[in-house]
Write an enzyme that holds these catalytic residues in place. Sequence first.
Site, PDB file in Angstrom:
ATOM      1  N   HIS A  10       9.337  -5.449   2.456  1.00 22.17           N
ATOM      2  CA  HIS A  10       8.961  -4.822   1.185  1.00 22.17           C
ATOM      3  C   HIS A  10      10.084  -5.071   0.173  1.00 22.17           C
ATOM      4  O   HIS A  10      10.672  -4.147  -0.392  1.00 22.17           O
ATOM      5  CB  HIS A  10       8.698  -3.328   1.385  1.00 22.17           C
ATOM      6  CG  HIS A  10       7.374  -3.062   2.035  1.00 22.17           C
ATOM      7  ND1 HIS A  10       6.203  -2.947   1.323  1.00 22.17           N
ATOM      8  CD2 HIS A  10       7.042  -2.917   3.341  1.00 22.17           C
ATOM      9  CE1 HIS A  10       5.200  -2.721   2.168  1.00 22.17           C
ATOM     10  NE2 HIS A  10       5.685  -2.711   3.400  1.00 22.17           N
ATOM     11  N   ALA A  33       0.810  -1.216   0.000  1.00 22.51           N
ATOM     12  CA  ALA A  33       0.000   0.000   0.000  1.00 22.51           C
ATOM     13  C   ALA A  33       0.846   1.270   0.000  1.00 22.51           C
ATOM     14  O   ALA A  33       0.303   2.369   0.020  1.00 22.51           O
ATOM     15  CB  ALA A  33      -0.933   0.004   1.214  1.00 22.51           C
ATOM     16  N   ASP A  67       0.679  -4.201  12.916  1.00 20.55           N
ATOM     17  CA  ASP A  67       0.665  -3.416  11.674  1.00 20.55           C
ATOM     18  C   ASP A  67      -0.692  -2.725  11.536  1.00 20.55           C
ATOM     19  O   ASP A  67      -1.236  -2.603  10.441  1.00 20.55           O
ATOM     20  CB  ASP A  67       0.951  -4.302  10.467  1.00 20.55           C
ATOM     21  CG  ASP A  67       1.261  -3.499   9.200  1.00 20.55           C
ATOM     22  OD1 ASP A  67       1.691  -2.336   9.311  1.00 20.55           O
ATOM     23  OD2 ASP A  67       1.047  -4.031   8.093  1.00 20.55           O
TER      24      ASP A  67
END
Length: 370
Positions: free
Chosen positions: A185, A133, A264
């Site tokens: 990521h 995101a 998270d």
Amino acid sequence: MKLAGLIAKPDGSLVRGQVTFTDRITALDPDSHLSDDYILPGFVDLQVNGSHGIDVMNASVDELAILSRHLAREGTTAWMPTAVTAPIEKIDKVHESIATAFENSGNDDSADSAAILGMHLEGPFISPLRLGAHPPLNLEPRGDAFDRVLAMRALRLITLAPELPGALDAIRKLTARGVVVSIGHTNATFEEANAGIDAGARMFTHLFNAMRPLNHRDPGVIACALAPSAAVAAIIPDSVHVHRAILRLAFDARGRGGLILVTDKVALAGTTGAGKNVGRARAWIRDGAARLDDGTLAGSIISMLDGVRIMIEKADVRIGDAAVMATINPANLVGANDRGRIAVGARADLILLSRALELKSVFVGGRELT
């Protein structure tokens, strides 16, 4: 003050006994008291993007303090505000707010709030192939932007992709400065992820999410995270980001000592679900998590206690082991060695749970929250 019940120990065992404490734990004694309540250390959450309508990326110092109070009442007694990928000027501003709140937290003896342990910076040094995101504002971890991040006084944990140009040198510099580096990521291969660990990385960010997929011929970063190493793997236990069977698989692979639970969670947590900006776009609560309009997961909406319950009830993990992953493991990782454990001399940050895992009481620095 004294509490009696089943005490969660740092080795994952439960012992019936009595905890005596002031602001610190002063004694642990056997006790034949019939209480079946669980006594756990306060939870330590290293990845909180927001909650109760407050977004870390836009929060004032006062709002971060309000968020600390909300978290404490969920059983989380220490946390890291987590900033996401943004222009470096924006990250500078977010850091200043977190740094001030962090310094205030260290001087605050009101005992009604979770302690801030510093900033977790999740980006901008991440793979353009695994943004999740995050907005496409990723950078390589070198040059002026990296130097500015390295100088941030409240930075304690950073997520980056080890395959990026300059990343291994960046990991060494961050580690030398006392910052914990987490691999996340990332589109790293198995070899690139291992090189990150060799350079000093000590965590994996939200295992399985925003990572190169596991493949039997191309094991990638996930296989590295599941294998024994000096780095622990953080996982989101909401049974949405990671299926309950995979939660159990990760536990079987790494054991209680090799996993950390993180929420998270984002600003939508604890709200009625009206849309909020998260990362690169507006997000909504849908199918048990925060999602962008295209369905991309944008964070969780659980509390740490929710995550512990899910590990117990859906992944068949014992409560003592779940407590270790939510308390002492994250505390040890970031050097908060007087938190996350029930031991003589440790801070009296304690939670009392019923046998049904309902939260009955929270103590911060030995004082019960009202």
